[in-house]
Scaffold this active site. Structure first.
Site, PDB file in Angstrom:
ATOM      1  N   ASP A  84       0.817  -1.213   0.000  1.00 53.06           N
ATOM      2  CA  ASP A  84       0.000   0.000   0.000  1.00 53.06           C
ATOM      3  C   ASP A  84       0.857   1.271   0.000  1.00 53.06           C
ATOM      4  O   ASP A  84       1.982   1.279   0.499  1.00 53.06           O
ATOM      5  CB  ASP A  84      -0.903  -0.008   1.240  1.00 53.06           C
ATOM      6  CG  ASP A  84      -1.982   1.051   1.174  1.00 53.06           C
ATOM      7  OD1 ASP A  84      -2.429   1.380   0.066  1.00 53.06           O
ATOM      8  OD2 ASP A  84      -2.363   1.554   2.247  1.00 53.06           O
ATOM      9  N   ASN A 133     -12.215  -0.784  -5.335  1.00 53.42           N
ATOM     10  CA  ASN A 133     -11.324   0.058  -6.139  1.00 53.42           C
ATOM     11  C   ASN A 133     -11.794   0.138  -7.584  1.00 53.42           C
ATOM     12  O   ASN A 133     -11.824   1.212  -8.194  1.00 53.42           O
ATOM     13  CB  ASN A 133      -9.899  -0.485  -6.115  1.00 53.42           C
ATOM     14  CG  ASN A 133      -9.206  -0.290  -4.786  1.00 53.42           C
ATOM     15  OD1 ASN A 133      -8.331  -1.068  -4.423  1.00 53.42           O
ATOM     16  ND2 ASN A 133      -9.582   0.739  -4.042  1.00 53.42           N
TER      17      ASN A 133
END
Length: 309
Positions: A84, A133
């Protein structure tokens, strides 16, 4: 001029003396470090790590020591990875989202090389993109990501390291979400999977359009109610029909879950993470280093896994 020469000579001598002292001190620290058991609690060695300057991941000496103390049995068999922070890393440097993810893709290659080197790890699951997402991110960003994914997957097909280490590569996720991917990405995925499908010793699974809750709900929907005998192993894994219906049910449970940038699991492999050890690294994924990898492996090796006991 003579005075300056004498002064310069004195400065050089002082620098040399300081270097000698520093080398002796560092050697003594290394000796103390080696004399300790690798199964000593991690925080007991923190002062030594501080001295060697490892907190910023820059000390090759400490990294080398950690590598020396790790045997194959100390490594996790299955690592779950959430790489991330690519977008924020790019924003901090006035780069595009695509450039951030392209840098992150190179770090995934580095991680793969370290994980499968000399076969200490046999499975790595990487969370690339969630179902949320794909549905919610701006199309402009997604197109940049898809370009990186297409190039990354396409490069795996003829990667010598992948074939030398017999690493099978797969993409898994929600079927509806996968169908939303552009043709160049799905073509690269198909070529990658076909090129590595004969390998079964090592496996790298990329999760695209994935949701941990969806995986559990779908498995529950496909499992006949009341017709499953629960069988749990000493390591906390189940051997039931329910597991067979999980999207990732053929993978072993995660031993080590590693995430950069944040300290949460974000709907990632909820079922398979039941008894995993977790390591959170406070840096963006593109800043991840080899030293960070071995520090995580060392941390894992120093933990006592209890599986609920």
């Amino acid at each position: 001029f003579t005075h300056n020469m004498e002064q310069s000579s004195e400065i050089s001598t002082t620098i040399i003396d300081n270097l000698i002292k520093a080398k002796k001190f560092r050697n003594s620290v290394i000796t103390r470090f080696k004399s300790r058991s690798k199964f000593e609690p991690l925080n007991a060695r923190q002062s030594v790590w501080n001295t060697l300057g490892t907190l910023n991941g820059q000390s090759p000496i400490a990294m080398s020591l950690m590598k020396q103390e790790l045997s194959k049995s100390d490594y996790p068999q299955h690592i779950g990875l959430i790489p991330d922070g690519n977008q924020r890393w790019a924003k901090d440097r006035d780069l595009t989202v695509g450039e951030g993810y392209a840098t992150g893709a190179e770090k995934i290659k580095m991680f793969r090389r370290l994980a499968f080197k000399n076969e200490p790890v046999n499975t790595v699951s990487v969370f690339l993109l969630s179902t949320e997402n794909i549905k919610r991110r701006p199309q402009g960003e997604l197109q940049q990501l898809y370009g990186v994914f297409s190039s990354f997957f396409d490069g795996i097909r003829n990667n010598d390291r992948v074939h030398d280490n017999n690493i099978r590569h797969e993409v898994r996720g929600n079927e509806e979400a996968i169908n939303m991917l552009p043709d160049n990405v799905t073509e690269a995925i198909n070529d990658m999977e076909e090129a590595t499908e004969e390998y079964d010793e090592n496996k790298m699974v990329f999760l695209l359009g994935y949701s941990g809750r969806d995986e559990i709900i779908n498995a529950a929907r496909d499992t006949p109610r009341g017709q499953v005998d629960i069988q749990i192993t000493d390591e906390g894994e189940d051997e039931t029909e329910f597991r067979e219906n999980l999207l990732l049910g053929d993978l072993p449970d995660i031993d080590l879950m590693l995430r950069t940038s944040e300290r949460r699991i974000s709907n990632f492999m909820l079922y398979e993470n039941a008894y995993s050890e977790m390591v959170f690294v406070d840096k963006f994924w593109p800043d991840y280093t080899t030293a960070d990898f071995y520090e995580a492996m060392y941390s894992y090796a120093n933990r006592s896994r209890r599986f609920g006991v």
